[in-house]
Design a protein around this motif. Sequence first.
Motif, PDB file in Angstrom:
ATOM      1  N   THR A   1       0.964  -1.372   0.145  1.00 36.86           N
ATOM      2  CA  THR A   1       0.006   0.114   0.060  1.00 36.86           C
ATOM      3  C   THR A   1       0.918   1.206   0.098  1.00 36.86           C
ATOM      4  OG1 THR A   1      -0.118   0.129   2.244  1.00 36.86           O
ATOM      5  CG2 THR A   1      -1.744  -1.227   1.291  1.00 36.86           C
ATOM      6  N   TYR A   2       0.268   2.256  -0.360  1.00 31.78           N
ATOM      7  CA  TYR A   2       1.212   3.506  -0.692  1.00 31.78           C
ATOM      8  C   TYR A   2       0.421   4.814  -0.069  1.00 31.78           C
ATOM      9  CZ  TYR A   2       3.345   0.330  -3.983  1.00 31.78           C
ATOM     10  OH  TYR A   2       3.813  -0.735  -4.525  1.00 31.78           O
ATOM     11  N   PRO A   3       1.244   5.430   0.595  1.00 35.22           N
ATOM     12  CA  PRO A   3       0.607   6.788   1.288  1.00 35.22           C
ATOM     13  C   PRO A   3       0.027   7.614   0.300  1.00 35.22           C
ATOM     14  CG  PRO A   3       2.744   6.633   1.783  1.00 35.22           C
ATOM     15  CD  PRO A   3       2.564   5.414   0.780  1.00 35.22           C
ATOM     16  N   VAL A   4      -1.240   7.976   0.443  1.00 33.11           N
ATOM     17  CA  VAL A   4      -1.989   8.873  -0.403  1.00 33.11           C
ATOM     18  C   VAL A   4      -2.173  10.440  -0.108  1.00 33.11           C
ATOM     19  CG1 VAL A   4      -4.459   9.141  -1.510  1.00 33.11           C
ATOM     20  CG2 VAL A   4      -3.125   7.068  -1.930  1.00 33.11           C
ATOM     21  N   THR A   5      -2.068  11.284  -1.036  1.00 33.74           N
ATOM     22  CA  THR A   5      -2.290  12.626  -0.697  1.00 33.74           C
ATOM     23  C   THR A   5      -3.385  13.150  -1.641  1.00 33.74           C
ATOM     24  OG1 THR A   5      -0.213  12.898   0.285  1.00 33.74           O
ATOM     25  CG2 THR A   5      -1.547  14.816  -0.536  1.00 33.74           C
ATOM     26  N   VAL A   6      -4.604  13.725  -1.342  1.00 35.98           N
ATOM     27  CA  VAL A   6      -5.454  14.228  -2.020  1.00 35.98           C
ATOM     28  C   VAL A   6      -5.375  15.629  -1.925  1.00 35.98           C
ATOM     29  CG1 VAL A   6      -7.835  14.383  -2.543  1.00 35.98           C
ATOM     30  CG2 VAL A   6      -7.083  12.255  -1.746  1.00 35.98           C
ATOM     31  N   LYS A   7      -5.320  16.418  -3.235  1.00 35.84           N
ATOM     32  CA  LYS A   7      -5.273  17.844  -3.182  1.00 35.84           C
ATOM     33  C   LYS A   7      -5.875  18.367  -4.299  1.00 35.84           C
ATOM     34  CE  LYS A   7      -1.787  21.223  -2.610  1.00 35.84           C
ATOM     35  NZ  LYS A   7      -0.419  21.725  -3.118  1.00 35.84           N
ATOM     36  N   ASP A   8      -6.580  19.298  -4.372  1.00 40.69           N
ATOM     37  CA  ASP A   8      -7.445  20.075  -5.572  1.00 40.69           C
ATOM     38  C   ASP A   8      -8.029  18.983  -6.266  1.00 40.69           C
ATOM     39  OD1 ASP A   8      -6.482  22.379  -4.410  1.00 40.69           O
ATOM     40  OD2 ASP A   8      -4.598  22.565  -5.564  1.00 40.69           O
TER      41      ASP A   8
ATOM     42  N   LYS B   1      -7.460  16.034  -6.961  1.00 41.68           N
ATOM     43  CA  LYS B   1      -6.367  14.959  -7.384  1.00 41.68           C
ATOM     44  C   LYS B   1      -5.691  13.944  -6.485  1.00 41.68           C
ATOM     45  CE  LYS B   1      -5.085  18.193 -11.111  1.00 41.68           C
ATOM     46  NZ  LYS B   1      -5.979  17.661 -12.165  1.00 41.68           N
ATOM     47  N   VAL B   2      -5.418  12.815  -7.056  1.00 40.54           N
ATOM     48  CA  VAL B   2      -4.783  11.709  -5.934  1.00 40.54           C
ATOM     49  C   VAL B   2      -3.477  11.524  -6.501  1.00 40.54           C
ATOM     50  CG1 VAL B   2      -5.218   9.441  -5.007  1.00 40.54           C
ATOM     51  CG2 VAL B   2      -7.158  10.763  -5.823  1.00 40.54           C
ATOM     52  N   TYR B   3      -2.788  11.820  -5.336  1.00 38.44           N
ATOM     53  CA  TYR B   3      -1.243  11.682  -5.464  1.00 38.44           C
ATOM     54  C   TYR B   3      -0.851  10.176  -4.627  1.00 38.44           C
ATOM     55  CZ  TYR B   3      -1.341  16.296  -7.223  1.00 38.44           C
ATOM     56  OH  TYR B   3      -1.622  17.308  -7.974  1.00 38.44           O
ATOM     57  N   ALA B   4       0.297   9.633  -4.710  1.00 32.77           N
ATOM     58  CA  ALA B   4       0.902   8.829  -3.935  1.00 32.77           C
ATOM     59  C   ALA B   4       2.331   8.820  -3.805  1.00 32.77           C
ATOM     60  CB  ALA B   4       0.207   7.351  -4.199  1.00 32.77           C
ATOM     61  N   ASP B   5       2.911   8.320  -2.701  1.00 33.66           N
ATOM     62  CA  ASP B   5       4.321   8.302  -2.600  1.00 33.66           C
ATOM     63  C   ASP B   5       4.759   6.730  -3.173  1.00 33.66           C
ATOM     64  OD1 ASP B   5       6.929   8.185  -2.103  1.00 33.66           O
ATOM     65  OD2 ASP B   5       6.854   9.051  -0.255  1.00 33.66           O
ATOM     66  N   ILE B   6       4.939   6.604  -4.374  1.00 36.71           N
ATOM     67  CA  ILE B   6       4.732   5.243  -4.883  1.00 36.71           C
ATOM     68  C   ILE B   6       6.365   4.699  -4.564  1.00 36.71           C
ATOM     69  CG2 ILE B   6       3.139   5.658  -6.480  1.00 36.71           C
ATOM     70  CD1 ILE B   6       5.366   5.676  -8.682  1.00 36.71           C
ATOM     71  N   ASP B   7       7.262   5.286  -4.119  1.00 37.03           N
ATOM     72  CA  ASP B   7       8.616   4.588  -3.863  1.00 37.03           C
ATOM     73  C   ASP B   7       8.514   4.190  -2.624  1.00 37.03           C
ATOM     74  OD1 ASP B   7       9.445   5.147  -6.301  1.00 37.03           O
ATOM     75  OD2 ASP B   7       9.873   7.244  -5.875  1.00 37.03           O
ATOM     76  N   ASN B   8       7.473   4.718  -1.541  1.00 39.36           N
ATOM     77  CA  ASN B   8       7.548   4.383  -0.098  1.00 39.36           C
ATOM     78  C   ASN B   8       6.319   3.471   0.312  1.00 39.36           C
ATOM     79  OD1 ASN B   8      10.002   5.632   0.915  1.00 39.36           O
ATOM     80  ND2 ASN B   8       9.282   7.495   0.030  1.00 39.36           N
ATOM     81  N   ALA B   9       6.483   2.300  -0.058  1.00 42.95           N
ATOM     82  CA  ALA B   9       5.319   1.383   0.227  1.00 42.95           C
ATOM     83  C   ALA B   9       5.132   1.389   1.879  1.00 42.95           C
ATOM     84  CB  ALA B   9       5.424   0.018  -0.230  1.00 42.95           C
ATOM     85  N   GLU B  10       3.843   0.931   2.205  1.00 37.00           N
ATOM     86  CA  GLU B  10       4.096   1.025   3.462  1.00 37.00           C
ATOM     87  C   GLU B  10       3.701  -0.551   4.211  1.00 37.00           C
ATOM     88  OE1 GLU B  10       0.565   3.379   4.160  1.00 37.00           O
ATOM     89  OE2 GLU B  10       1.665   5.087   4.983  1.00 37.00           O
TER      90      GLU B  10
END
Length: 111
Positions: free
Chosen positions: A93-100, A102-111
Motif C-alpha cells: 500500500t502507498y501513502p495517498v495525498t489528495v489535493k485539489d 487529484k490523487v497522489y501517492a508516494d509510490i517509492d515508499n510502500a507501507e
Amino acid sequence: CMSEEKNLTYLVDTVDVPVESGYQVKITGRSPIGVFKLGDNFYAIDDTCTHGNFSLCEGLIFDGQVECSLHAGAFDIRTGAATDLPCVIPLKTYPVTVKDGKVYADIDNAE
Ligand code: FES
C-alpha cells in the motif's frame, strides 16, 4: 511515521475513481497501481494480485475489500492484507495525498 520528504506521483483525478471497482494507473518501469475509493477516502495499492498476474482493478469492491476476478481471492483495500484464499501474500500500500481533486501517492515508499 517517516519525516523524509514525500515524493508524490500524480495518479488520477478523484472524480475518475469508480465506486464499485478500482482505477488502474500504469506507471513506466514498475507494476501498475490501483486507486480505490471507500467513502470519502482514497487508497493506492498494488494493482497486481499476489496470487497470479491479474489486475485487481477488474475486481469488485465489497466490505472494504477487493475481490480478484480470476480466482475470487480478496484483499483489504485499507491495509493490503490478504483476506480470502487463495490469496495469502499481502499487497503493498502507498501513502495517498489528495489535493485539489487529484490523487497522489508516494509510490517509492510502500507501507
Ligand atoms: Fe487473484 Fe488468483 S490471481 S486470486
